[in-house]
Scaffold this active site. Structure first.
Site, PDB file in Angstrom:
ATOM      1  N   CYS A  82       0.819  -1.213   0.000  1.00  0.00           N
ATOM      2  CA  CYS A  82       0.000   0.000   0.000  1.00  0.00           C
ATOM      3  C   CYS A  82       0.858   1.271   0.000  1.00  0.00           C
ATOM      4  O   CYS A  82       1.688   1.439   0.896  1.00  0.00           O
ATOM      5  CB  CYS A  82      -0.915  -0.018   1.227  1.00  0.00           C
ATOM      6  SG  CYS A  82      -1.818   1.511   1.499  1.00  0.00           S
TER       7      CYS A  82
ATOM      8  N   TRP B  93      -7.590  -6.935   5.714  1.00  0.00           N
ATOM      9  CA  TRP B  93      -6.185  -7.154   6.068  1.00  0.00           C
ATOM     10  C   TRP B  93      -6.045  -8.199   7.173  1.00  0.00           C
ATOM     11  O   TRP B  93      -6.702  -8.109   8.207  1.00  0.00           O
ATOM     12  CB  TRP B  93      -5.530  -5.850   6.500  1.00  0.00           C
ATOM     13  CG  TRP B  93      -5.543  -4.807   5.429  1.00  0.00           C
ATOM     14  CD1 TRP B  93      -6.298  -3.673   5.400  1.00  0.00           C
ATOM     15  CD2 TRP B  93      -4.785  -4.809   4.209  1.00  0.00           C
ATOM     16  NE1 TRP B  93      -6.061  -2.964   4.252  1.00  0.00           N
ATOM     17  CE2 TRP B  93      -5.132  -3.633   3.495  1.00  0.00           C
ATOM     18  CE3 TRP B  93      -3.853  -5.692   3.656  1.00  0.00           C
ATOM     19  CZ2 TRP B  93      -4.567  -3.320   2.261  1.00  0.00           C
ATOM     20  CZ3 TRP B  93      -3.289  -5.374   2.424  1.00  0.00           C
ATOM     21  CH2 TRP B  93      -3.648  -4.200   1.743  1.00  0.00           C
TER      22      TRP B  93
ATOM     23  N   TYR C 215      -5.554   5.913  -8.903  1.00  0.00           N
ATOM     24  CA  TYR C 215      -6.675   5.065  -8.502  1.00  0.00           C
ATOM     25  C   TYR C 215      -7.957   5.477  -9.229  1.00  0.00           C
ATOM     26  O   TYR C 215      -8.765   4.631  -9.620  1.00  0.00           O
ATOM     27  CB  TYR C 215      -6.896   5.159  -6.993  1.00  0.00           C
ATOM     28  CG  TYR C 215      -5.892   4.378  -6.196  1.00  0.00           C
ATOM     29  CD1 TYR C 215      -6.107   3.044  -5.863  1.00  0.00           C
ATOM     30  CD2 TYR C 215      -4.703   4.977  -5.772  1.00  0.00           C
ATOM     31  CE1 TYR C 215      -5.186   2.321  -5.135  1.00  0.00           C
ATOM     32  CE2 TYR C 215      -3.768   4.260  -5.045  1.00  0.00           C
ATOM     33  CZ  TYR C 215      -4.018   2.929  -4.730  1.00  0.00           C
ATOM     34  OH  TYR C 215      -3.085   2.221  -4.023  1.00  0.00           O
TER      35      TYR C 215
END
Length: 333
Positions: free
Chosen positions: A46, A79, A177
């Site tokens: 990330c 996650w 994105y």
């Protein structure tokens, strides 16, 4: 992973950060700076989380803020700590990051994002406010910075850093994105155009100076770097940001290599995690989940020549030492 886009416009908009508690030297939010109390949860895939890893390294905060690395492949509960023995984070004692979110707010039903800072004694999430996390590491944890740590957010340059950060966020960090997750052509076109217009402007700026603001590394460079380092590996192909590869933009490519070869930057980058996460998790974008073999990562070690522009990476300070053994990444080429 379901990608939320506006059904009318086809636009993707990142959800705001729900948890914004601040860890400060005076503890005014109820979260005082305290060595060993907090755990930084990241995914090395990330870019938002990678900012925290770079800042933590540059400032020498490894001994006082521990780090948990999530599996780059999420499941339906997001996650998870399947990289750790038994699939449980050894410090927090949880299998999924959402458990810390639930302790902070039992009624929370929003997204689970990294970076996140968790209070170890209570197990509660303190913050997932990634823009503020790194600023606070730089300004509130100064008593625990290593000797020779750089000033990543110098007071005299904060207005300029903030201005640069706003443009980089809107038209680079977020725009990749917005292009990649767009569900309508015009939404993609608009994000694509903003992205490359900004990359061209940044190329012009960085042709004259080694770093974005002033003559040392600052928060602004860190925020741009974490997008650039992913550009050819994922954003160019996976997100259709394909006017140019980074390697075809001479100034930005040299700038990115300069930072990558600076201690604290490249030694936090895990291209394996990056590629597997994007190509295997975003099934709406890549239904086959095939992970491409390229690009040639050895190019990141090529000379960059940016020393000719002057600048002092760490100002009056020094580079960080090697990363802790437990955090050292295997060779990637």
């Amino acid at each position: 992973m379901t990608i939320p886009t506006d059904p009318e416009t086809g636009e993707f908009h990142r959800a705001p950060n729900r948890f914004a508690g601040r860890i400060t030297a005076d503890g005014r939010d109820g979260w005082p700076v305290e060595p060993g109390r907090y755990r930084l949860v990241v995914s090395r895939a990330c870019p938002w989380a990678s900012r925290g890893l770079v800042v933590r390294r540059l400032l020498g905060l490894e001994p006082v803020i521990s780090v948990a690395v999530a599996d780059p492949i999420q499941d339906e509960q997001s996650w998870r700590f399947t990289l750790d023995p038994g699939g449980v984070d050894p410090v927090l004692g949880i299998k999924y990051l959402h458990e810390a979110y639930t302790l902070a707010d039992p009624d929370y039903t929003g997204g689970i994002s990294v970076p996140a800072i968790v209070d170890i004694p209570s197990g509660r999430l303190v913050t997932n406010d990634y823009p503020q996390i790194t600023l606070d590491l730089a300004t509130e944890w100064t008593a625990h910075h290593r000797q020779g740590a750089p000033d990543l957010y110098p007071e005299a340059l904060r207005a300029e850093i903030d201005e640069v950060n706003r443009a980089v966020y809107a038209d680079v960090n977020a725009a990749v994105y917005e292009a990649g997750f767009a569900s309508k052509q015009h939404a993609y076109d608009e994000a694509y155009d903003r992205l490359f217009a900004q990359l061209d402007a940044l190329s012009e700026r960085l042709a004259r100076q080694r770093y974005l603001v002033g003559d040392t590394i600052t928060e602004a460079d860190i925020r741009l770097f974490t997008t650039l380092v992913r550009f050819d590996a994922v954003y160019h192909g996976h997100f259709k940001c394909n006017r140019n590869k980074l390697t075809e933009l001479p100034v930005l490519w040299a700038y990115a290599r300069d930072l990558f070869q600076t201690p604290g930057f490249g030694d936090t980058v895990d291209f394996d995690h990056i590629k597997r996460h994007y190509y295997q998790v975003h099934e709406q974008v890549n239904p086959t989940r095939i992970v491409p073999k390229g690009p040639d990562l050895s190019l990141w070690a090529a000379p960059h020549g940016r020393e000719s522009l002057g600048g002092r990476p760490f100002g009056d300070g020094t580079p960080p030492g090697p990363p802790p053994q437990a955090e050292t990444l295997p060779p990637q080429w």
